[in-house]
Write an enzyme that holds these catalytic residues in place. Structure first.
Site, PDB file in Angstrom:
ATOM      1  CG  ASP A 122      -9.375  -0.070   6.345  1.00 31.30           C
ATOM      2  OD1 ASP A 122      -9.279  -0.625   5.238  1.00 31.30           O
ATOM      3  OD2 ASP A 122      -8.586  -0.250   7.286  1.00 31.30           O
TER       4      ASP A 122
ATOM      5  CE  LYS B  31      -3.690  -2.530   2.403  1.00 36.78           C
ATOM      6  NZ  LYS B  31      -4.356  -2.797   3.686  1.00 36.78           N
TER       7      LYS B  31
ATOM      8  CD  GLN C  74      -3.251  -4.378   6.877  1.00 36.71           C
ATOM      9  OE1 GLN C  74      -3.349  -3.335   6.245  1.00 36.71           O
ATOM     10  NE2 GLN C  74      -3.752  -5.519   6.435  1.00 36.71           N
TER      11      GLN C  74
HETATM   12  N1  GUN Z   1      -6.599  -6.877   6.816  1.00 39.32           N
HETATM   13  C1  GUN Z   1      -7.028  -7.609   5.768  1.00 39.32           C
HETATM   14  N2  GUN Z   1      -7.696  -6.823   4.899  1.00 39.32           N
HETATM   15  C2  GUN Z   1      -7.689  -5.568   5.401  1.00 39.32           C
HETATM   16  C3  GUN Z   1      -8.220  -4.311   4.966  1.00 39.32           C
HETATM   17  O1  GUN Z   1      -8.842  -4.176   3.906  1.00 39.32           O
HETATM   18  N3  GUN Z   1      -7.978  -3.265   5.780  1.00 39.32           N
HETATM   19  C4  GUN Z   1      -7.301  -3.381   6.949  1.00 39.32           C
HETATM   20  N4  GUN Z   1      -7.141  -2.299   7.691  1.00 39.32           N
HETATM   21  N5  GUN Z   1      -6.820  -4.520   7.392  1.00 39.32           N
HETATM   22  C5  GUN Z   1      -7.010  -5.608   6.619  1.00 39.32           C
END
Ligand code: GUN
Length: 295
Positions: free
Chosen positions: A121, A54, A98
């Site tokens: 998110d 990311k 995350q």
């Molecule tokens: N862990 C797995 N997928 C995601 C996501 O889309 N966002 C976040 N913050 N954590 C994750």
């Protein structure tokens, strides 16, 4: 092996990002640089990889990003204090914590603390509520939004289709089911949400025009569970032991790809399907957050 039926998530994600490049140009002309904060707690190896990807995509697009790595023993209070600081930092338009978090930290409390207008998110209860209500002013979680974008940009009609979603997690299954059933042209599907308490999952799967596997069980969807011609979307990322592989393990999806591909009408490769779209939609949400904050 035939590849004609593959849904190329990498190519579609590039397309989404190219479109965002134009919006970045308009923001730049107004002196605005979108900013995104990543927060990672502990040393989950998969989370490190995801956040790294990311960050890299932010850099490619010209989005400012900063990453806060907190030790596993961080208290919930310490994490919330950091989020409060990020909430009021004007350089940041988005905040992403995350998942997974260590078990002593309550996920729901954390996601409620990120301001809804910075919640790229889409996990804040306000944004989840808006999604359920069909109010498009909220942020939609990145993986469900990315899956819908994959379907739409691949010319797959969702309206009137029977979509079967496997998995009721808050990150993918539940919000995807809510998204697909909205009364909108690019949704309007009949949705069946299956989970560990579902009787005869295979029977439900065989009735799917669109089958989305997001339950996190390696190779769960087998050839006998797929209607010929169905669209199959594999969200799973599962690490399985493989003595022949480098490091003794490898990643596999929730779909037995080799067996299902010849039966499916269209299918996502994994990797190279849903993953890149999740990142592209995160960038999309961040650009949108910056536009909204500086309008
Ligand atoms: N862990 C797995 N997928 C995601 C996501 O889309 N966002 C976040 N913050 N954590 C994750």
């Amino acid at each position: 092996m035939a590849v004609e039926n593959l849904i190329d998530g990498r190519a579609i994600a590039r397309q989404v990002q190219a479109e965002l490049g134009e919006r970045m140009g308009a923001l730049r002309a107004r002196g605005v640089q979108p900013g995104l904060a990543f927060v990672r707690v502990g040393e989950d190896p998969a989370s490190k990889v995801y956040v790294g990807r990311k960050e890299k995509t932010c850099a490619e697009l010209g989005i400012f990003s900063e990453t806060h790595v907190l030790p596993e023993a961080t208290t919930e209070g310490e994490l919330l204090a950091l989020l409060e600081r990020l909430n009021t930092d004007a350089r940041l338009h988005g905040i992403l914590v995350q998942a997974p978090l260590p078990p002593h930290i309550r996920q729901a409390v954390v996601y409620s603390t990120v301001r809804p207008e910075k919640d790229v998110d889409g996990f804040h209860p306000v944004n989840m509520g808006k999604l359920l209500l069909g109010d498009r002013s909220g942020f939609v979680p990145c993986t469900p939004a990315g899956i819908l974008e994959l379907l739409v940009r691949s010319g797959i009609q969702t309206s009137g289709a029977h979509a079967v979603v496997l998995g009721r997690g808050n990150i993918v299954g539940k919000p995807l089911a809510a998204l697909l059933c909205q009364k909108e042209k690019n949704a309007n599907a009949t949705v069946t949400l299956c989970h560990s308490g579902t009787r005869d999952i295979a029977g439900h799967c065989r009735r799917a025009d669109i089958l989305v596997a997001a339950m996190g069980v390696a190779g769960f969807v087998t050839a006998g569970m797929v209607k010929p011609g169905a669209v199959v979307i594999d969200v799973g990322v599962n690490r399985v032991a493989d003595p022949a592989a480098k490091g003794g393990s490898r990643l596999v999806g929730d779909v037995d790809f080799a067996a299902v591909q010849p039966i499916a009408g269209r299918i996502t490769p994994n990797p190279g399907g849903v993953g890149p779209m999740t990142i592209a939609l995160l960038m999309h949400n961040t650009v949108r957050a910056a536009e909204a904050a500086t309008r």
